[in-house]
Design a protein around this motif. Structure first.
Motif, PDB file in Angstrom:
ATOM      1  N   GLN A  55       0.840  -1.194   0.000  1.00 54.15           N
ATOM      2  CA  GLN A  55       0.000   0.000   0.000  1.00 54.15           C
ATOM      3  C   GLN A  55       0.878   1.248   0.000  1.00 54.15           C
ATOM      4  O   GLN A  55       0.895   2.036   0.942  1.00 54.15           O
ATOM      5  N   PHE A  56       1.648   1.408  -1.081  1.00 48.09           N
ATOM      6  CA  PHE A  56       2.452   2.613  -1.235  1.00 48.09           C
ATOM      7  C   PHE A  56       1.541   3.826  -1.402  1.00 48.09           C
ATOM      8  O   PHE A  56       0.416   3.721  -1.873  1.00 48.09           O
ATOM      9  N   ILE A  57       2.091   4.978  -1.043  1.00 50.64           N
ATOM     10  CA  ILE A  57       1.422   6.247  -1.321  1.00 50.64           C
ATOM     11  C   ILE A  57       2.410   7.104  -2.099  1.00 50.64           C
ATOM     12  O   ILE A  57       3.505   7.387  -1.610  1.00 50.64           O
ATOM     13  N   ILE A  58       2.042   7.482  -3.327  1.00 51.31           N
ATOM     14  CA  ILE A  58       2.882   8.386  -4.105  1.00 51.31           C
ATOM     15  C   ILE A  58       2.441   9.820  -3.814  1.00 51.31           C
ATOM     16  O   ILE A  58       1.296  10.187  -4.071  1.00 51.31           O
ATOM     17  N   HIS A  59       3.359  10.605  -3.287  1.00 43.18           N
ATOM     18  CA  HIS A  59       3.088  12.004  -2.963  1.00 43.18           C
ATOM     19  C   HIS A  59       3.638  12.909  -4.073  1.00 43.18           C
ATOM     20  O   HIS A  59       4.765  12.716  -4.528  1.00 43.18           O
ATOM     21  N   THR A  60       2.853  13.881  -4.468  1.00 46.57           N
ATOM     22  CA  THR A  60       3.272  14.843  -5.501  1.00 46.57           C
ATOM     23  C   THR A  60       3.038  16.261  -4.970  1.00 46.57           C
ATOM     24  O   THR A  60       2.055  16.909  -5.342  1.00 46.57           O
ATOM     25  N   PRO A  61       3.917  16.750  -4.107  1.00 44.74           N
ATOM     26  CA  PRO A  61       3.694  18.060  -3.463  1.00 44.74           C
ATOM     27  C   PRO A  61       3.576  19.228  -4.435  1.00 44.74           C
ATOM     28  O   PRO A  61       2.991  20.254  -4.090  1.00 44.74           O
ATOM     29  N   LEU A  62       4.113  19.060  -5.642  1.00 44.27           N
ATOM     30  CA  LEU A  62       4.136  20.173  -6.594  1.00 44.27           C
ATOM     31  C   LEU A  62       3.087  20.040  -7.695  1.00 44.27           C
ATOM     32  O   LEU A  62       3.032  20.877  -8.604  1.00 44.27           O
ATOM     33  N   MET A  63       2.256  19.007  -7.633  1.00 45.33           N
ATOM     34  CA  MET A  63       1.359  18.687  -8.742  1.00 45.33           C
ATOM     35  C   MET A  63       0.543  19.877  -9.208  1.00 45.33           C
ATOM     36  O   MET A  63       0.372  20.101 -10.410  1.00 45.33           O
ATOM     37  N   TRP A  64       0.017  20.655  -8.273  1.00 47.16           N
ATOM     38  CA  TRP A  64      -0.860  21.762  -8.659  1.00 47.16           C
ATOM     39  C   TRP A  64      -0.215  23.121  -8.399  1.00 47.16           C
ATOM     40  O   TRP A  64      -0.900  24.147  -8.332  1.00 47.16           O
ATOM     41  N   LEU A  65       1.113  23.139  -8.283  1.00 45.50           N
ATOM     42  CA  LEU A  65       1.833  24.396  -8.092  1.00 45.50           C
ATOM     43  C   LEU A  65       2.504  24.815  -9.397  1.00 45.50           C
ATOM     44  O   LEU A  65       3.077  23.983 -10.103  1.00 45.50           O
ATOM     45  N   ASN A  66       2.455  26.112  -9.721  1.00 47.32           N
ATOM     46  CA  ASN A  66       3.254  26.586 -10.842  1.00 47.32           C
ATOM     47  C   ASN A  66       4.672  26.843 -10.336  1.00 47.32           C
ATOM     48  O   ASN A  66       4.961  26.690  -9.142  1.00 47.32           O
ATOM     49  N   LYS A  67       5.572  27.238 -11.218  1.00 50.87           N
ATOM     50  CA  LYS A  67       6.976  27.384 -10.822  1.00 50.87           C
ATOM     51  C   LYS A  67       7.172  28.482  -9.776  1.00 50.87           C
ATOM     52  O   LYS A  67       8.017  28.371  -8.889  1.00 50.87           O
ATOM     53  N   ALA A  68       6.398  29.559  -9.866  1.00 44.95           N
ATOM     54  CA  ALA A  68       6.513  30.619  -8.870  1.00 44.95           C
ATOM     55  C   ALA A  68       6.132  30.087  -7.485  1.00 44.95           C
ATOM     56  O   ALA A  68       6.792  30.387  -6.482  1.00 44.95           O
ATOM     57  N   GLU A  69       5.085  29.284  -7.442  1.00 43.98           N
ATOM     58  CA  GLU A  69       4.646  28.701  -6.168  1.00 43.98           C
ATOM     59  C   GLU A  69       5.651  27.665  -5.654  1.00 43.98           C
ATOM     60  O   GLU A  69       5.812  27.498  -4.443  1.00 43.98           O
TER      61      GLU A  69
END
Length: 223
Positions: free
Chosen positions: A155-169
């Motif tokens: 039951q891995f969890i793949i985290h994508t902290p930047l998925m909905w951030l643009n480069k400035a964010e």
């Protein structure tokens, strides 16, 4: 059994994955990193990944997966004879796209994480601000997460902290994590293998610079 307090970061040595590394250190008690040599022209990024991991106090493993670059043709990141696309073509993917790269990286990372007993996988992909690669999409990550769990009965969890951030964010997040200067001067995003602010004109540098300028402008307005 996988430990929910352990995490493995796919660390390229670039802006996004380095930001994710320090994000992971805030979120999890035990953090590891993995980096890949896949025949990329900008292999210096892996050496920088080693140095960044050492500064972060994170053990890093480097895997040679040159087959990724060998099994596909027409990629300017692995074939120096191909002139790099500066923008996404209107009728297809840019020639900086490496077919299957994130699919292979995350699959190998999941096997490595299983050996470490780490439940969490972290990758710096973003659908909000990227070069048009399909393996940066949220749908792909969610699908792969299910596939990896089924493939290994985990039951891995793949985290994508930047998925909905643009480069400035993403720059803002690095600043909030206290690693703005490290990310700006000690990472390698440039496809032409120039650390820091890079060459300034390849697709990766263009995205990075635009985001940096937007973030610095917004920060100045807040002062």
């Amino acid at each position: 059994m996988l430990d929910k307090d352990k995490a493995l970061v796919v660390l390229s040595g670039g802006q996004d994955s380095t930001t994710c590394l320090f994000w992971a250190k805030r979120q999890f008690k035990e953090v590891y990193a993995i980096s890949f040599l896949y025949g990329q022209k900008h292999q210096l990024e892996v050496e920088l990944a080693r140095k960044i991991a050492a500064k972060a106090g994170v053990p890093i493993t480097v895997r040679e997966v040159n087959f990724i670059g060998e099994i596909s043709s027409g990629c300017s990141l692995t074939d120096s004879s191909i002139v790099m696309d500066q923008e996404k073509p209107a009728d297809g993917l840019p020639n900086t796209f490496v077919p299957g790269r994130n699919l292979f990286f995350l699959s190998i990372a999941a096997v490595h994480a299983r050996e470490l007993g780490a439940k969490n996988l972290i990758t710096g992909v973003s659908q909000a601000d990227y070069s048009g690669y399909p393996d940066c999409h949220d749908a792909f990550i969610r699908s792969l997460n299910v596939t990896l769990n089924l493939a290994m009965d985990e039951q891995f969890i793949i985290h994508t902290p930047l998925m909905w951030l643009n480069k400035a964010e993403t720059w803002r997040l690095a600043d909030e994590l206290g690693v703005f200067d490290l990310v700006r001067h000690e990472t390698l995003t440039c496809y032409n293998s120039i650390p820091g602010d890079g060459c300034g004109h390849c697709p990766a540098c263009t995205l990075r610079r635009r985001g940096l300028e937007e973030y610095l402008a917004s920060k100045k307005q807040q002062l």
